[in-house]
Design an enzyme around this catalytic site. Sequence first.
Site, mmCIF file in Angstrom:
data_model
loop_
_atom_site.group_PDB
_atom_site.id
_atom_site.type_symbol
_atom_site.label_atom_id
_atom_site.label_comp_id
_atom_site.label_asym_id
_atom_site.label_seq_id
_atom_site.Cartn_x
_atom_site.Cartn_y
_atom_site.Cartn_z
ATOM 1 N N GLY A 178 41.549 53.287 40.956
ATOM 2 C CA GLY A 178 42.521 52.743 40.001
ATOM 3 C C GLY A 178 43.937 52.658 40.544
ATOM 4 N N SER A 179 44.074 52.460 41.850
ATOM 5 C CA SER A 179 45.439 52.375 42.394
ATOM 6 C C SER A 179 46.135 51.096 41.919
ATOM 7 C CB SER A 179 45.444 52.474 43.923
ATOM 8 O OG SER A 179 44.821 51.364 44.508
ATOM 9 N N ASN A 180 45.367 50.022 41.715
ATOM 10 C CA ASN A 180 45.982 48.798 41.166
ATOM 11 C C ASN A 180 46.379 48.989 39.708
ATOM 12 O OD1 ASN A 180 46.062 46.407 43.079
ATOM 13 N ND2 ASN A 180 43.999 47.200 43.458
ATOM 14 N N HIS A 194 40.990 40.216 44.402
ATOM 15 C CA HIS A 194 39.979 40.247 45.455
ATOM 16 C C HIS A 194 40.696 40.499 46.783
ATOM 17 C CE1 HIS A 194 36.125 39.367 47.301
ATOM 18 N NE2 HIS A 194 36.793 38.691 48.215
ATOM 19 N N GLU A 241 48.139 44.359 47.665
ATOM 20 C CA GLU A 241 47.635 44.156 46.300
ATOM 21 C C GLU A 241 48.566 44.790 45.264
ATOM 22 O OE1 GLU A 241 43.529 45.345 45.668
ATOM 23 O OE2 GLU A 241 42.990 44.710 47.669
#
Length: 200
Positions: A16-18, A113, A183
């Site tokens: 869950g770093s994004n 992605h 990202e």
Amino acid sequence: MTIHKTRIAVFCSGVGSNFQAIFHALKKKQLNAEIVLCLSNRAQCSAMEFARFNAIATVHLTEKQFDSFDEFAEAMVGCLKEQQIEIIVLAGYMRKVPDAVVEAFKDRIINIHPALLPKFGGEGMYGIHVHTAVLDAGETESGATVHLVNEEYDKGRILMQRHVPVLPDDTPERLAARVLACEHTLYPDALEKLLAEQLS
Ligand code: GRF
């Protein structure tokens, strides 16, 4: 007068770093949106812990909890509607989103992605496989893509892309780390773009 904030659900399966990057960016950029739900196929994962720690509602939903896939999909749509979700952000969600959810949230689901789509996308292209394929193909650059989600893997309209170089001594792991760092700024920027598009 209270201003309505767009209600976002994040779907996660792991680190869950994004999710974290978006959570912090929404505050920093003072965007008129908030993450109100974290949905995961795993009850215990870092993303769910982060949500709980930050008082974001969590829901653990898997096919195994239901007699059929249709019932699972129906429950997912029901949960999202109940929470009045307006946008879904896929952040490392390792399951295909049911078609019923894609239909109910048409043009309101985004995914990130770890490559420059349309190259290196599609079924089986996830995680380290993507970066291995990029290196095997002798590419000199890679990057990340945020796209809208439709019924086909990695085929929805591209919202935003950002490039990173492939370096001569790269391993899949090193390239993966460089792309992931990219990202973390790309995803909040792309979400901001989607929110702006929805207002116009
Ligand atoms: C990212 O590499 C993303 O591109 C892919 O899944 C990974 C999720 O990482 N869709 P994290 O859970 O956000 O750290």
